[in-house]
Design an enzyme around this catalytic site. Structure first.
Site, PDB file in Angstrom:
ATOM      1  N   SER A 291       0.827  -1.205   0.000  1.00 35.50           N
ATOM      2  CA  SER A 291       0.000   0.000   0.000  1.00 35.50           C
ATOM      3  C   SER A 291       0.864   1.259   0.000  1.00 35.50           C
ATOM      4  O   SER A 291       1.642   1.507   0.923  1.00 35.50           O
ATOM      5  CB  SER A 291      -0.913   0.023   1.221  1.00 35.50           C
ATOM      6  OG  SER A 291      -1.525   1.290   1.301  1.00 35.50           O
TER       7      SER A 291
ATOM      8  N   HIS B 298      -1.254  -1.146  -4.228  1.00 42.82           N
ATOM      9  CA  HIS B 298      -2.539  -0.848  -3.589  1.00 42.82           C
ATOM     10  C   HIS B 298      -2.596   0.657  -3.332  1.00 42.82           C
ATOM     11  O   HIS B 298      -1.675   1.229  -2.731  1.00 42.82           O
ATOM     12  CB  HIS B 298      -2.673  -1.632  -2.285  1.00 42.82           C
ATOM     13  CG  HIS B 298      -4.005  -1.483  -1.621  1.00 42.82           C
ATOM     14  ND1 HIS B 298      -5.130  -2.181  -2.016  1.00 42.82           N
ATOM     15  CD2 HIS B 298      -4.394  -0.712  -0.580  1.00 42.82           C
ATOM     16  CE1 HIS B 298      -6.152  -1.841  -1.246  1.00 42.82           C
ATOM     17  NE2 HIS B 298      -5.730  -0.948  -0.363  1.00 42.82           N
TER      18      HIS B 298
ATOM     19  N   ASP C 105      -4.745   3.754  -1.797  1.00 41.92           N
ATOM     20  CA  ASP C 105      -5.825   4.099  -0.869  1.00 41.92           C
ATOM     21  C   ASP C 105      -6.276   5.538  -1.051  1.00 41.92           C
ATOM     22  O   ASP C 105      -5.512   6.473  -0.786  1.00 41.92           O
ATOM     23  CB  ASP C 105      -5.332   3.920   0.580  1.00 41.92           C
ATOM     24  CG  ASP C 105      -5.209   2.457   0.958  1.00 41.92           C
ATOM     25  OD1 ASP C 105      -6.186   1.717   0.760  1.00 41.92           O
ATOM     26  OD2 ASP C 105      -4.129   2.063   1.450  1.00 41.92           O
TER      27      ASP C 105
ATOM     28  N   MET D   3      -8.802   8.370   0.289  1.00 44.13           N
ATOM     29  CA  MET D   3      -9.651   8.704   1.442  1.00 44.13           C
ATOM     30  C   MET D   3     -10.134  10.141   1.322  1.00 44.13           C
ATOM     31  O   MET D   3      -9.341  11.038   1.018  1.00 44.13           O
ATOM     32  CB  MET D   3      -8.844   8.568   2.736  1.00 44.13           C
ATOM     33  CG  MET D   3      -8.219   7.199   2.920  1.00 44.13           C
ATOM     34  SD  MET D   3      -7.238   7.186   4.427  1.00 44.13           S
ATOM     35  CE  MET D   3      -6.598   5.516   4.377  1.00 44.13           C
TER      36      MET D   3
ATOM     37  N   HIS E  28      -8.413   1.504  -4.040  1.00 46.30           N
ATOM     38  CA  HIS E  28      -9.374   1.272  -2.951  1.00 46.30           C
ATOM     39  C   HIS E  28     -10.004   2.611  -2.593  1.00 46.30           C
ATOM     40  O   HIS E  28      -9.351   3.462  -1.990  1.00 46.30           O
ATOM     41  CB  HIS E  28      -8.599   0.651  -1.772  1.00 46.30           C
ATOM     42  CG  HIS E  28      -9.429   0.443  -0.544  1.00 46.30           C
ATOM     43  ND1 HIS E  28      -8.857   0.185   0.688  1.00 46.30           N
ATOM     44  CD2 HIS E  28     -10.773   0.438  -0.342  1.00 46.30           C
ATOM     45  CE1 HIS E  28      -9.820   0.032   1.587  1.00 46.30           C
ATOM     46  NE2 HIS E  28     -10.988   0.195   0.999  1.00 46.30           N
TER      47      HIS E  28
ATOM     48  N   MET F  25     -12.108   4.822  -0.465  1.00 44.78           N
ATOM     49  CA  MET F  25     -12.784   5.027   0.821  1.00 44.78           C
ATOM     50  C   MET F  25     -13.422   6.399   0.766  1.00 44.78           C
ATOM     51  O   MET F  25     -13.008   7.342   1.448  1.00 44.78           O
ATOM     52  CB  MET F  25     -11.763   4.910   1.967  1.00 44.78           C
ATOM     53  CG  MET F  25     -11.343   3.468   2.214  1.00 44.78           C
ATOM     54  SD  MET F  25      -9.788   3.356   3.108  1.00 44.78           S
ATOM     55  CE  MET F  25      -8.646   3.480   1.759  1.00 44.78           C
TER      56      MET F  25
ATOM     57  N   MET G 151     -11.981  -5.740   5.052  1.00 48.89           N
ATOM     58  CA  MET G 151     -11.189  -4.826   5.893  1.00 48.89           C
ATOM     59  C   MET G 151     -10.920  -5.527   7.218  1.00 48.89           C
ATOM     60  O   MET G 151     -11.848  -5.933   7.921  1.00 48.89           O
ATOM     61  CB  MET G 151     -11.944  -3.520   6.136  1.00 48.89           C
ATOM     62  CG  MET G 151     -12.118  -2.634   4.910  1.00 48.89           C
ATOM     63  SD  MET G 151     -10.601  -2.270   4.006  1.00 48.89           S
ATOM     64  CE  MET G 151      -9.584  -1.510   5.267  1.00 48.89           C
TER      65      MET G 151
ATOM     66  N   ASP H   7      -7.138  -6.396   3.841  1.00 49.53           N
ATOM     67  CA  ASP H   7      -6.526  -5.073   3.933  1.00 49.53           C
ATOM     68  C   ASP H   7      -6.509  -4.592   5.380  1.00 49.53           C
ATOM     69  O   ASP H   7      -7.560  -4.315   5.964  1.00 49.53           O
ATOM     70  CB  ASP H   7      -7.328  -4.106   3.050  1.00 49.53           C
ATOM     71  CG  ASP H   7      -6.650  -2.758   2.913  1.00 49.53           C
ATOM     72  OD1 ASP H   7      -5.536  -2.581   3.440  1.00 49.53           O
ATOM     73  OD2 ASP H   7      -7.258  -1.881   2.254  1.00 49.53           O
TER      74      ASP H   7
END
Ligand code: DX5
Ligand code: ZN
Length: 215
Positions: free
Chosen positions: A8, A33, A35, A37, A66, A68, A137, A175
């Site tokens: 990540s 990966h 992320d 957010m 991913h 979020m 998660m 994850d």
């Protein structure tokens, strides 16, 4: 199939991002990966399209994005254009999950669905055959370096059974809090993809750490 390893980027050193990208390019890792957010769905803000553009240019491995974020359907096309290979949306952020899954596929990406620790896998039963990957998660999303939630092992086993029962093509990704203790047990429970942030980037030899995970 050997386990897919996805470091990540959230835990990378952004002051030397290109160096960290090159490290993953050279390593035994399979995916990046990524992320995203938004400070609304999760209590943290990470990064957006400028970083994606650098990854698209420099990364030689697929980008596992991913999201979020709330209303992820608004941004699927943009993430696809920024080089995403898989796009995972959160079950908890999608009112019309089936529509969003197909929107991801229509954009040319693999469709992933992430679920929070409190969300039951039974809620995915009706559309599991349409989902390329389910991301369990194993921490509450928002931050790297959190403690692994032990309940995840039994969730992986139950999800694996559901996938086999439905003859679905779905991969299981884990994850949060993955390391040399949790990783092997997760794979034995049925996990196909391991995400690792803190464990890889806080290591004194990330290349060797990734190689060990791959084994
Ligand atoms: C958490 C993120 C994870 C995070 C994992 O909200 O979705 O991908 O980077 O980090 P570690 O491996 O440090 O728990
Ligand atoms: Zn993630």
């Amino acid at each position: 199939m050997s386990t897919i390893i996805a470091p990540s980027i959230l835990s990378a050193n952004f002051g030397q991002l290109e160096k960290d990208i090159e490290m993953i390019n050279q390593s035994a890792a399979d995916w990046f990966h990524v992320d995203i957010m938004d400070g609304v769905f999760v209590p943290n803000i990470s990064f957006g399209f400028p970083i994606l553009s650098i990854l698209k240019k420099k990364a030689t491995k697929p980008l596992d994005v991913h999201l979020m974020i709330v209303q992820p359907e608004k941004y699927i096309t943009s993430f696809a254009e920024h080089g995403a290979s898989t796009i995972s949306v959160h079950y908890e952020a999608c009112t019309h999950l089936h529509r969003t899954i197909h929107q991801i596929k229509d954009s040319g990406c693999k469709a992933g669905v992430a679920i929070n620790p409190h969300t039951s896998i039974s809620l995915l039963e009706e559309c599991i055959s349409d989902i390329d990957m389910i991301c369990l998660m194993s921490v509450n999303p928002g931050f790297g370096g959190q403690k692994f939630i032990e309940h995840t092992y039994s969730k992986v086993e139950r999800l694996k059974n559901l996938i086999l029962q439905k003859s679905a093509p779905t991969l299981i990704e884990i994850d949060g809090g993955v390391n040399d203790v949790t990783g092997p047990r997760l794979v034995a429970s049925g996990a196909d993809v391991l995400v690792a942030g803190n464990y890889v980037f806080s290591s004194s030899d990330p290349i060797a750490t990734i190689a060990n995970m791959k084994k």
